[in-house]
Design an enzyme around this catalytic site. Structure first.
Site, PDB file in Angstrom:
ATOM      1  N   TRP A  21       1.743  -2.169   6.928  1.00  0.00           N
ATOM      2  CA  TRP A  21       0.626  -2.937   7.451  1.00  0.00           C
ATOM      3  C   TRP A  21       1.022  -3.734   8.684  1.00  0.00           C
ATOM      4  CZ3 TRP A  21      -3.864  -2.869   8.741  1.00  0.00           C
ATOM      5  CH2 TRP A  21      -4.793  -3.911   8.688  1.00  0.00           C
ATOM      6  N   SER A 121      -3.499   1.706   5.928  1.00  0.00           N
ATOM      7  CA  SER A 121      -2.531   1.793   7.024  1.00  0.00           C
ATOM      8  C   SER A 121      -2.315   3.215   7.545  1.00  0.00           C
ATOM      9  CB  SER A 121      -1.197   1.185   6.591  1.00  0.00           C
ATOM     10  OG  SER A 121      -1.357  -0.170   6.244  1.00  0.00           O
ATOM     11  N   LYS A 172      -9.700  -6.558  -5.411  1.00  0.00           N
ATOM     12  CA  LYS A 172     -10.033  -5.113  -5.457  1.00  0.00           C
ATOM     13  C   LYS A 172      -8.813  -4.266  -5.777  1.00  0.00           C
ATOM     14  CE  LYS A 172      -7.994  -4.294  -1.419  1.00  0.00           C
ATOM     15  NZ  LYS A 172      -6.913  -3.317  -1.134  1.00  0.00           N
ATOM     16  N   SER A 235      -4.260   4.790  -1.155  1.00  0.00           N
ATOM     17  CA  SER A 235      -4.100   3.472  -1.756  1.00  0.00           C
ATOM     18  C   SER A 235      -3.000   3.501  -2.811  1.00  0.00           C
ATOM     19  CB  SER A 235      -5.414   3.019  -2.405  1.00  0.00           C
ATOM     20  OG  SER A 235      -5.189   1.949  -3.311  1.00  0.00           O
ATOM     21  N   GLU A 262       0.307  -4.304  -4.841  1.00  0.00           N
ATOM     22  CA  GLU A 262       0.069  -5.712  -5.158  1.00  0.00           C
ATOM     23  C   GLU A 262      -0.805  -5.906  -6.396  1.00  0.00           C
ATOM     24  OE1 GLU A 262       1.499  -8.217  -4.040  1.00  0.00           O
ATOM     25  OE2 GLU A 262       2.053  -7.966  -1.927  1.00  0.00           O
TER      26      GLU A 262
END
Length: 315
Positions: A21, A121, A172, A235, A262
């Site tokens: 990122w 990303s 999310k 993801s 995360e």
């Protein structure tokens, strides 16, 4: 507060964190014409040398690196006009605070902003178009960062709800794990759509309780980021859920990932926070049980499908 918006040369930006990122963001800023540089613990230059003249400092580290980054910058004389931007999506395990609140507590005189949106990303690295949100209670700070990143490939919107913007992007990740499980079990589009919709209800319940604005969760950093993260194998959080549904252990899945998911840590902090605030988060609860190996994907599904019947909209 004078943020010196009128400069003769492009604004200077230092991005801390050279992961996927952070690397994508420095390229976006340079494409937009900003003077941007990237720093990590492996950099040859000192943190002080790359931040002392920066008009904007953006932290793109993982959640576990935020507190140490803050501690390092507190040892450096950062001007009060320097804008601090958080691009981290997570919750602190001890304080249960979001990254921006940690930054604001450590630097109470500085303007703090949050950058978050549907930003995978790998797609950005490929040069595909994307949008994001930059949020701050200091409008001039948000607008300055907006200009630093905006280009024909990256459209940046401004809002004044940093906590809502941050929580949308953070929570999310937990839901992406659940959706990955759904796809891994091949439950179909109907189940996936229902899961995302009911998950958004949980996100809004937690987010508004903690001070976010309801409309923020229908925007780029809320619904937008939720759809992106739950719709793509790019993801990492989605892949965690998908692989767990294939029977792999969490340790194996995390070892095979390229980067940090995360949502794994966020799920446990979120459940703890929800319990202290008496907020119902049944989907997050099942994700935590699954991550702790206290249930199976099929048992988690059964638990959600067999909950007490009730009205869709509770007044």
């Amino acid at each position: 507060m004078n943020l010196n918006l009128q400069t003769e040369q492009p604004a200077s930006l230092t991005i801390i964190g050279a992961g996927a990122w952070g690397s994508a963001l420095v390229n976006l800023a340079q494409k937009a014409g900003s003077r941007a540089q990237l720093w990590s613990r492996r950099s040859f230059q000192s943190l002080k040398s790359v931040t002392q003249d920066a008009e904007v400092i953006l932290c793109a580290t993982s959640m576990k690196g935020v507190n140490s980054t803050i501690a390092q910058l507190q040892k450096i004389s950062i001007p009060e006009t320097t804008i601090l931007v958080s691009a981290t999506k997570g919750l602190d395990a001890i304080t249960m605070q979001t990254p921006s609140r940690l930054w604001q507590t450590a630097f109470p005189q500085n303007p703090v902003a949050v950058l978050s949106g549907p930003n995978l990303s790998p797609e950005i690295v490929q040069g595909l178009p994307a949008t994001t949100a930059i949020a701050s209670t200091v409008q001039a700070a948000a607008e300055k960062v907006q200009k630093m990143f905006s280009s024909d490939l990256f459209r940046v919107y401004v809002n004044d709800d940093p906590i809502g913007t941050e929580l949308g992007g953070t929570l999310k990740n937990v839901i992406a794990i659940a959706v990955g499980v759904s796809d891994g079990l091949q439950l179909g589009t109907n189940a996936k759509s229902a899961l995302i919709t009911r998950s958004l209800k949980e996100i809004i319940a937690v987010g508004t309780h903690l001070g976010g604005k309801r409309e923020t969760f229908w925007g780029l950093a809320g619904l937008g980021d939720l759809l992106a993260t739950c719709s793509s194998s790019l993801s990492r959080n989605y892949r965690v859920g998908y692989e767990l549904a294939q029977g792999k252990s969490l340790a194996t899945v995390l070892d095979e990932l390229q980067g940090t998911a995360e949502g794994v840590n966020t799920a446990h902090v979120l459940l703890k926070l929800a319990k202290t605030q008496n907020i119902q988060v049944p989907i997050c609860q099942q994700v935590c049980l699954l991550l702790n190996d206290e249930t199976t994907p099929k048992e988690a599904l059964d638990a959600l499908m067999n909950r007490e019947l009730k009205s869709e909209f509770i007044k």
